[in-house]
Scaffold this motif. Structure first.
Motif, PDB file in Angstrom:
ATOM      1  N   SER A 297     -74.169 -38.336 -51.072  1.00 34.62           N
ATOM      2  CA  SER A 297     -75.322 -38.950 -51.753  1.00 34.62           C
ATOM      3  C   SER A 297     -75.877 -38.013 -52.817  1.00 34.62           C
ATOM      4  O   SER A 297     -76.188 -38.422 -53.938  1.00 34.62           O
ATOM      5  CB  SER A 297     -76.429 -39.251 -50.739  1.00 34.62           C
TER       6      SER A 297
ATOM      7  N   ARG B  20     -75.900 -38.217 -57.161  1.00 35.20           N
ATOM      8  CA  ARG B  20     -77.160 -38.124 -57.908  1.00 35.20           C
ATOM      9  C   ARG B  20     -77.181 -36.916 -58.838  1.00 35.20           C
ATOM     10  O   ARG B  20     -77.803 -36.938 -59.888  1.00 35.20           O
ATOM     11  CB  ARG B  20     -78.331 -38.091 -56.916  1.00 35.20           C
TER      12      ARG B  20
ATOM     13  N   THR C 244     -72.486 -46.618 -53.398  1.00 35.19           N
ATOM     14  CA  THR C 244     -73.627 -45.884 -53.961  1.00 35.19           C
ATOM     15  C   THR C 244     -73.519 -45.848 -55.475  1.00 35.19           C
ATOM     16  O   THR C 244     -74.495 -46.104 -56.184  1.00 35.19           O
ATOM     17  CB  THR C 244     -73.662 -44.441 -53.415  1.00 35.19           C
TER      18      THR C 244
ATOM     19  N   ARG D  16     -74.292 -49.379 -57.029  1.00 31.75           N
ATOM     20  CA  ARG D  16     -75.686 -49.840 -56.948  1.00 31.75           C
ATOM     21  C   ARG D  16     -76.609 -48.960 -57.792  1.00 31.75           C
ATOM     22  O   ARG D  16     -77.509 -49.465 -58.465  1.00 31.75           O
ATOM     23  CB  ARG D  16     -76.117 -49.901 -55.494  1.00 31.75           C
TER      24      ARG D  16
ATOM     25  N   ALA E  40     -83.756 -51.854 -45.240  1.00 30.13           N
ATOM     26  CA  ALA E  40     -84.007 -50.425 -45.481  1.00 30.13           C
ATOM     27  C   ALA E  40     -82.792 -49.865 -46.207  1.00 30.13           C
ATOM     28  O   ALA E  40     -81.797 -49.534 -45.574  1.00 30.13           O
ATOM     29  CB  ALA E  40     -84.217 -49.713 -44.154  1.00 30.13           C
ATOM     30  N   SER E  41     -82.855 -49.766 -47.529  1.00 26.42           N
ATOM     31  CA  SER E  41     -81.694 -49.289 -48.292  1.00 26.42           C
ATOM     32  C   SER E  41     -82.084 -48.277 -49.354  1.00 26.42           C
ATOM     33  O   SER E  41     -82.848 -48.565 -50.272  1.00 26.42           O
ATOM     34  CB  SER E  41     -80.983 -50.473 -48.961  1.00 26.42           C
ATOM     35  N   ALA E  42     -81.528 -47.090 -49.196  1.00 28.27           N
ATOM     36  CA  ALA E  42     -81.772 -46.042 -50.194  1.00 28.27           C
ATOM     37  C   ALA E  42     -81.081 -46.367 -51.505  1.00 28.27           C
ATOM     38  O   ALA E  42     -81.520 -45.949 -52.576  1.00 28.27           O
ATOM     39  CB  ALA E  42     -81.261 -44.712 -49.670  1.00 28.27           C
ATOM     40  N   GLN E  43     -80.001 -47.129 -51.402  1.00 28.52           N
ATOM     41  CA  GLN E  43     -79.291 -47.470 -52.638  1.00 28.52           C
ATOM     42  C   GLN E  43     -80.126 -48.430 -53.472  1.00 28.52           C
ATOM     43  O   GLN E  43     -80.228 -48.274 -54.694  1.00 28.52           O
ATOM     44  CB  GLN E  43     -77.926 -48.084 -52.306  1.00 28.52           C
TER      45      GLN E  43
ATOM     46  N   ARG F  41     -83.119 -42.464 -46.985  1.00 30.01           N
ATOM     47  CA  ARG F  41     -82.891 -41.145 -47.589  1.00 30.01           C
ATOM     48  C   ARG F  41     -83.622 -41.037 -48.931  1.00 30.01           C
ATOM     49  O   ARG F  41     -83.625 -41.995 -49.721  1.00 30.01           O
ATOM     50  CB  ARG F  41     -81.391 -40.852 -47.715  1.00 30.01           C
TER      51      ARG F  41
ATOM     52  N   ILE G 153     -77.579 -44.221 -40.385  1.00 32.84           N
ATOM     53  CA  ILE G 153     -76.841 -45.452 -40.701  1.00 32.84           C
ATOM     54  C   ILE G 153     -75.349 -45.209 -40.920  1.00 32.84           C
ATOM     55  O   ILE G 153     -74.534 -46.036 -40.537  1.00 32.84           O
ATOM     56  CB  ILE G 153     -77.502 -46.190 -41.906  1.00 32.84           C
ATOM     57  N   ASP G 154     -74.994 -44.063 -41.486  1.00 33.27           N
ATOM     58  CA  ASP G 154     -73.569 -43.801 -41.723  1.00 33.27           C
ATOM     59  C   ASP G 154     -72.890 -43.156 -40.523  1.00 33.27           C
ATOM     60  O   ASP G 154     -71.681 -42.946 -40.534  1.00 33.27           O
ATOM     61  CB  ASP G 154     -73.401 -42.877 -42.945  1.00 33.27           C
TER      62      ASP G 154
ATOM     63  N   LYS H 271     -71.000 -52.414 -44.803  1.00 32.68           N
ATOM     64  CA  LYS H 271     -70.584 -51.088 -45.304  1.00 32.68           C
ATOM     65  C   LYS H 271     -69.148 -51.190 -45.837  1.00 32.68           C
ATOM     66  O   LYS H 271     -68.691 -52.276 -46.138  1.00 32.68           O
ATOM     67  CB  LYS H 271     -70.723 -50.047 -44.189  1.00 32.68           C
TER      68      LYS H 271
HETATM   69  C1  S3P Z   1     -76.591 -44.086 -49.535  1.00 29.63           C
HETATM   70  C2  S3P Z   1     -77.371 -44.979 -48.838  1.00 29.63           C
HETATM   71  C3  S3P Z   1     -76.910 -45.715 -47.660  1.00 29.63           C
HETATM   72  C4  S3P Z   1     -75.650 -45.085 -47.060  1.00 29.63           C
HETATM   73  C5  S3P Z   1     -74.640 -44.739 -48.104  1.00 29.63           C
HETATM   74  C6  S3P Z   1     -75.206 -43.773 -49.115  1.00 29.63           C
HETATM   75  C7  S3P Z   1     -77.137 -43.432 -50.724  1.00 29.63           C
HETATM   76  O1  S3P Z   1     -76.619 -47.039 -48.026  1.00 29.63           O
HETATM   77  O2  S3P Z   1     -75.077 -45.966 -46.122  1.00 29.63           O
HETATM   78  O3  S3P Z   1     -73.501 -44.155 -47.508  1.00 29.63           O
HETATM   79  O4  S3P Z   1     -76.544 -42.440 -51.191  1.00 29.63           O
HETATM   80  O5  S3P Z   1     -78.176 -43.870 -51.210  1.00 29.63           O
HETATM   81  P1  S3P Z   1     -77.745 -48.186 -48.022  1.00 29.63           P
HETATM   82  O6  S3P Z   1     -78.716 -47.876 -49.062  1.00 29.63           O
HETATM   83  O7  S3P Z   1     -76.979 -49.445 -48.302  1.00 29.63           O
HETATM   84  O8  S3P Z   1     -78.316 -48.166 -46.653  1.00 29.63           O
END
Ligand code: S3P
Length: 750
Positions: free
Chosen positions: A328, A332, A401, A404, A472-475, A500, A620-621, A648
């Motif tokens: 991740s 970034r 990632t 998105r 709940a998605s950090a992406q 995250r 989650i991973d 996933k």
């Molecule tokens: C990630 C967010 C997570 C994770 C993925 C990496 C990221 O996905 O499963 O491996 O780097 O923002 P989601 O945002 O779909 O939960």
């Protein structure tokens, strides 16, 4: 038998020599001298050398054989230093070198010693790789390769014999010729091809359709251009050193090219056929003659179809390792580095296919990026508005990632783009980013069901929105924050559970204000990013496989170094501890805005638990591996609220359930989770072996690899090539700690 070998310059060539000698059973001392003390430390850790120093004078004492493995242009100063302290070496010391050009190095020797000393045997192993550094050392590098020795008329016969023995011990075939002939031959067989590869790739990379060329380039292009990935500094040195011979070979080549040009211009098919035919036959002849150069061997590796793992039951989990960089954060680092003003230096970058796809996409948008070289990447930022339109679709492979986050970032650009990916990514939902981006004013097309490819129409004025994410998605959060950088006003994202926060932390590190209150974070558009150094910690998601491996294996005792322990990522630590794992953190510190620690884990009995629902987004991973922990725990482990696992890289609930069934682990699958009944035995095995389909999902593959530690029989795992998306080097590390894992290439249609 040499009593004490000193390698001066511990890079790929020197390191591989040490590795080859060790592999051949050489038990006496091997020391190294290198200006980079980290390379020495790595060499010692790898078991290649016994010690070393950064100064020649401190390691030369008693050396019986000195191998100069420094770059050609460093030879002058190294020889001068050697001349000053040579008296302290063994009385019968022999010196040799590995330089790619010989006349200049002979000149250096004459300058330093007044003559070429009779105990100096100049040499050149014809082996290499585009990789560099001792970390890439390969004990097989010289096997069946030629080593050319170029003795002078008064070189001592015994010295020549000892250097010959050295290389033959490494599996090489030794040839002897004079210096001039060597330089002439090498200019044609090695230097010229490298020059052409550098030139061709550079020329194509400057053209507008470069994207297409690189994307659709098939094996031929890849084979021809692979060597353009070689070390630029080393090659500059070679061309400086072998100037005359290279110019002569270039003249010949230009004449040949002019002939072909003429044939094409005048549509002279016969002339073309004659040339191609001659070349083709010569090629076949050389191939059988030279049989398996390192280039060919590597090329064959790249041609492989699918990969299969075979993991023997049992094994140990001990030692101290560092897993590769966080995926991740690596994505970034390139994204923010590219958009920043100034130069961003990244350390610890994950050289996995996912993050490399991100890196490549920015290159296609005109960003100059150097590396990666052993985790180091230098990104020459172009500023918020400096990206250029790529000349074709941006292909991001397996990386959700990348797709998105790019969607948000590209929605704010002045040009149109298209994002595509592999078969797995093409099935994954993108409506979750396209819908809110449309609310911000972006224009994005998806195919039916909100799937990729994504077509993003540039030049749209974006406006900030307040968006409560349905999942709940950090992406999704990061995507909207990226779009928010280009939007009018504030972009606010609410999350149903903490996810995250690497994007927020890194934006702040780059001087961009991001606010947070409770479950909402926000930023205002229109600001600037300022380059800042990034130190990527080891990926806790990759560390997880080894945490679970140690947790379930009797006698295990493992330290994982420098692991990122961002509070939004430590679900796996919390869950394993709740299950009774003996897991402790030490050496906690912060690097570049991210907390890291060393994780120490030992075997302890595990108990099944109800996984607290608030831990789900934080791990989650990690669930595929945690299911293997559950299969080895006493009682039932129950997971709910994890429907995200179905979208996933594979449907991970289904993929894991299938695999658990294949090895005989009792479980019940539900829509948003699973119940797993563990074997619960502290010793012996908890399930059988079997054959598992990873469905091309890296984390499913690695999870069943570690499952074998407690299996009664072999576990075979199909479709494992994607492990390279997140964890290059997994097999080596797994073997290093004590797993018994083999990989085999499978023909595509097998
Ligand atoms: C990630 C967010 C997570 C994770 C993925 C990496 C990221 O996905 O499963 O491996 O780097 O923002 P989601 O945002 O779909 O939960």
């Amino acid at each position: 038998m040499e009593s004490r070998i000193l390698i001066v310059g511990l890079g790929l060539i020197g390191g591989s020599l040490a590795a080859a000698l060790r592999a051949a059973g050489f038990q006496n001392t091997i020391l190294a001298c290198d200006p980079d003390s980290d390379e020495i430390t790595r060499g010692v850790e790898m078991g290649l050398i016994d010690g070393g120093a950064t100064e020649l004078a401190s390691v030369i004492e008693g050396a019986s054989l000195i191998v100069l493995a420094v770059p050609v242009l460093a030879m002058r100063s190294v020889m001068a230093e050697l001349a000053r302290c040579l008296a302290r070496a063994a009385p019968d010391v022999v010196i040799t070198d590995v330089g790619s050009t010989k006349a200049t190095i002979r000149d250096c020797a004459r300058e330093a010693f007044g003559q070429v000393p009779p105990n100096l045997v100049l040499g050149h192993p014809i082996a290499g790789s585009e990789k560099s550094g001792v970390a890439a050392a390969n004990p097989e590098l010289y096997v069946r390769h030629k080593v050319i020795l170029t003795p002078e008329p008064d070189t001592e016969a015994s010295a020549l014999a000892r250097v010959r023995t050295l290389w033959e011990a490494c599996g090489a075939e030794v040839l002897v010729m004079d210096v001039e002939r060597h330089d002439h031959v090498l200019a044609r067989t090695s230097h010229l091809p490298h020059l052409l590869a550098f030139s061709l790739v550079d020329t194509l990379a400057r053209q507008d359709e470069r994207m297409e060329i690189f994307r659709y380039a098939a094996g031929g292009f890849r084979d021809f251009t692979r060597i353009a990935g070689s070390d630029p500094v080393m090659w500059r040195d070679i061309f400086v050193a072998n100037r005359e011979a290279v110019l002569a070979s270039l003249d010949d080549f230009e004449a040949g090219l002019a002939r072909l040009r003429q044939a094409i211009e005048s549509s002279d098919g016969d002339a073309m056929l004659a040339t191609f035919d001659r070349a083709r036959h010569a090629r076949h002849y050389f191939e059988s003659l030279l049989n398996k150069t390192s280039y060919q061997a590597e090329y064959q590796m790249q041609q492989q179809g699918k990969l299969r793992y075979r993991v023997a039951p049992g094994g140990a989990v001990t030692g101290r390792i560092r897993v590769p960089g966080d995926k991740s954060i690596s994505h970034r680092s390139i994204m923010l580095g590219a958009l920043a003003e100034g130069v961003t230096e990244v350390k610890g970058f994950l050289e996995g296919e996912d993050s490399l796809a991100t890196l490549q996409a920015f290159r296609e948008m005109g960003v100059a990026i150097e590396g990666p070289y052993q985790g180091r990447v230098t990104v020459h930022g172009v500023g918020m508005h400096g990206l250029k339109a790529p000349s074709g679709p941006l292909y991001v492979g397996n990386a959700g990632t990348a797709m998105r986050l790019f969607a948000g970032l590209l929605a704010g650009q002045g040009f149109d783009t298209e994002l595509t990916g592999d078969a797995s990514l093409t099935k994954r939902p993108m409506g979750r980013v396209a819908d809110p981006l449309r609310l911000m004013g972006a224009e994005i097309d998806t195919v039916e069901g909100g799937r990729p490819p994504l077509r993003i129409h540039g030049g749209k004025a974006l406006r900030g929105i307040t968006y409560d994410m349905p999942m709940a998605s950090a992406q999704v959060k990061s995507c909207l924050l990226f779009a928010g950088l280009y939007a009018e006003g504030e972009t606010r994202v609410g999350e149903p559970a903490p996810t995250r926060d690497h994007t927020e932390r890194m934006l702040q590190g780059f001087g961009y204000e991001v606010h947070r209150e409770g479950d909402t974070c926000w930023l205002s558009g229109g600001g600037r990013l300022t380059a800042a150094p990034i130190d990527v910690p080891a990926d806790i998601s990759s560390a997880t496989f080894f945490l679970v491996a140690a947790a379930i294996t009797p006698g295990a005792d493992l330290v994982l170094e420098h692991v990122g322990i961002n509070p939004t990522r430590i679900g796996v630590i919390n869950i394993l501890q709740l299950m009774g794992a003996d897991l402790t953190l030490s050496n906690e510190r912060e690097v570049g805005g991210e907390p890291v620690a060393d994780l120490h884990i030992r075997h302890a009995p595990l108990t099944g638990i109800d996984i607290p629902v608030e831990q789900v987004p934080l791990a989650i991973d990690e669930f595929p591996a945690l299911f293997i922990a559950a299969a080895n725990a006493e009682g039932t482990t129950r997971l709910r609220g994890a429907e995200e696992l179905r979208v996933k890289e594979s449907d991970r609930l289904q993929a894991m359930a299938n695999g658990l069934a294949a090895i005989g682990v009792e479980h019940t699958l539900v829509e948003d989770g699973i119940d797993i009944l563990g074997g619960g035995r502290f010793e012996g095995h908890n399930y059988g072996g079997g054959r598992v389909d990873s469905l091309g999902d890296h984390r499913i593959a690695m999870s069943f690899a570690i499952a074998a530690l407690r299996a009664g029989d072999e576990i075979i795992i199909d479709d494992c090539a994607n492990v390279a998306t997140s964890f290059p080097g997994f097999i080596d590390l797994a073997r290093k700690v004590g797993l018994q894992l083999e990989e085999e290439a499978v023909e595509e249609d097998a």
